[in-house]
Design a protein around this motif. Sequence first.
Motif, short mmCIF file in Angstrom:
data_model
loop_
_atom_site.label_atom_id
_atom_site.label_comp_id
_atom_site.label_asym_id
_atom_site.label_seq_id
_atom_site.Cartn_x
_atom_site.Cartn_y
_atom_site.Cartn_z
N ASP A 296 0.87 -1.13 -0.09
CA ASP A 296 0.04 -0.01 0.15
C ASP A 296 0.91 1.29 -0.08
O ASP A 296 0.46 2.33 -0.52
CB ASP A 296 -0.87 0.15 1.03
N ASP A 297 2.14 1.09 0.69
CA ASP A 297 3.17 2.25 0.52
C ASP A 297 3.86 2.24 -0.54
O ASP A 297 4.81 3.06 -0.68
CB ASP A 297 3.83 2.18 2.11
N LYS A 298 3.66 1.30 -1.64
CA LYS A 298 4.32 1.36 -2.71
C LYS A 298 5.60 1.06 -2.53
O LYS A 298 6.87 1.44 -3.32
CB LYS A 298 4.22 2.69 -3.36
N MET A 299 5.93 0.25 -1.44
CA MET A 299 7.46 -0.43 -1.29
C MET A 299 7.45 -1.70 -1.95
O MET A 299 7.51 -2.74 -1.17
CB MET A 299 7.67 -0.11 0.36
N TYR A 300 7.51 -1.50 -3.15
CA TYR A 300 7.16 -3.01 -3.93
C TYR A 300 8.46 -3.90 -3.83
O TYR A 300 8.03 -5.18 -3.62
CB TYR A 300 7.00 -2.77 -5.32
N GLU A 301 9.49 -3.56 -3.53
CA GLU A 301 10.70 -4.39 -3.49
C GLU A 301 10.59 -5.19 -2.34
O GLU A 301 10.84 -6.45 -2.07
CB GLU A 301 12.10 -3.63 -3.45
N ALA A 302 10.25 -4.37 -1.11
CA ALA A 302 10.23 -5.14 0.23
C ALA A 302 8.85 -6.06 -0.01
O ALA A 302 9.07 -7.19 0.60
CB ALA A 302 9.74 -4.01 1.27
N ALA A 303 7.93 -5.43 -0.35
CA ALA A 303 6.71 -6.30 -0.53
C ALA A 303 6.74 -7.67 -1.36
O ALA A 303 6.23 -8.79 -1.00
CB ALA A 303 5.37 -5.62 -1.21
N LYS A 304 7.65 -7.45 -2.42
CA LYS A 304 7.95 -8.80 -3.04
C LYS A 304 8.61 -9.73 -2.31
O LYS A 304 8.33 -11.04 -2.38
CB LYS A 304 8.77 -7.97 -4.36
N LEU A 305 9.64 -9.50 -1.53
CA LEU A 305 10.41 -10.38 -0.56
C LEU A 305 9.65 -11.13 0.38
O LEU A 305 9.58 -12.21 0.51
CB LEU A 305 11.46 -9.63 0.09
N LEU A 306 8.44 -10.24 0.85
CA LEU A 306 7.51 -10.93 1.90
C LEU A 306 6.56 -11.75 1.32
O LEU A 306 6.44 -12.90 2.00
CB LEU A 306 6.94 -9.44 2.76
N TYR A 307 5.99 -11.21 -0.09
CA TYR A 307 5.05 -12.27 -0.55
C TYR A 307 5.76 -13.48 -0.78
O TYR A 307 5.05 -14.64 -0.87
CB TYR A 307 4.28 -11.50 -1.70
N ASN A 308 6.80 -13.34 -1.59
CA ASN A 308 7.38 -14.51 -1.91
C ASN A 308 7.99 -15.50 -0.68
O ASN A 308 7.78 -16.85 -0.85
CB ASN A 308 8.82 -14.21 -2.51
N ASN A 309 8.12 -15.09 0.32
CA ASN A 309 8.55 -15.74 1.67
C ASN A 309 7.10 -16.71 2.12
O ASN A 309 7.39 -17.73 2.68
CB ASN A 309 9.07 -15.06 2.66
#
Length: 348
Positions: free
Chosen positions: A9-22
Amino acid sequence: LQVGDRCYDDKMYEAAKLLYNNVSNFGRLASTLVHLGEYQAAVDGARKANSTRTWKEVCFACVDGKEFRLAQMCGLHIVVHADELEELINYYQDRGYFEELITMLEAALGLERAHMGMFTELAILYSKFKPQKMREHLELFWSRVNIPKVLRAAEQAHLWGELVFLYDKYEEYDNAIITMMNHPSNAWKEGQFKDIVTKVANVELYYKAVQFYLEFKPLLLNDLLIVLSPRLDHSRAVNFFSKDAMQYASESKDIELAEELLAWFLNEDKKECFAACLFTCYDLLRPDVVLETAWRHNIMDFSMPYFIQVMREYLSKVDKLEASESLRKQEEQATESQPIVYGKTTRR
């Protein structure tokens, strides 16, 4: 997962990518990868998520990014759902990507879950953007399209040959024949016409078909009549052709032909046709021949209107001659009564 959503939601897509992948949340991962412009990875994520919503999101993102190969990979998972097809088509069409949309639907026809909507929409797209491909498509898949819907598209695109093909398959034989007669250069085919005309419901189309052949393909008329003869009212057919025969004789300016036609009508006991021919060929017929013929066959009643007209013309001509002669005599008398005036000699 909540932390991943906050990063998204905060458009921190790189971080979100790592978290969703995990946590193997492939649906959200695919959405995140789309924002990062990692379209191939997004498609892989959508494949693992395997939900229509995710496929649509990634597909539309690929379309916007002009990654049409990847968009098609996603689209093939969407078009098999009939209720999702319209939205997908509109997304492509609204952006003017007709060629890419057609390519995707063509690829989708071979899918095991291909349905009527896909075949129908591709036919409609062909009618608008690739009319040269529509006929082959219909010949292969006419039984798998929504014929009324494609009929409307073919008519709007003025694809008359394809329209006739569909009318035939839909058993609307009257409309097929009418279309062929209205657009012969594009829609008429001899074998097809003769096959369909025997199936029409409205018998009036038999006679319209005969008239059409008289005007458009007179040399093939006999072939049509062979097909129609068991269905025609022979008395009406004779009268139909009598009219044309009279017209032809009149236009030929051939006295002998006109008189032969009169004789033929009498031999066939077509007294009404005889009477009609007297006026159609009026200028060619010799009154003495008509009088003798009518007297010999005891049909003076049928020829009397003709003789009344002949008599009226003769009397009119006599009146004109008498008036002309009277005028000539008056002019002669006027000339004789005028005094002769000799030229005067002028004295010097």
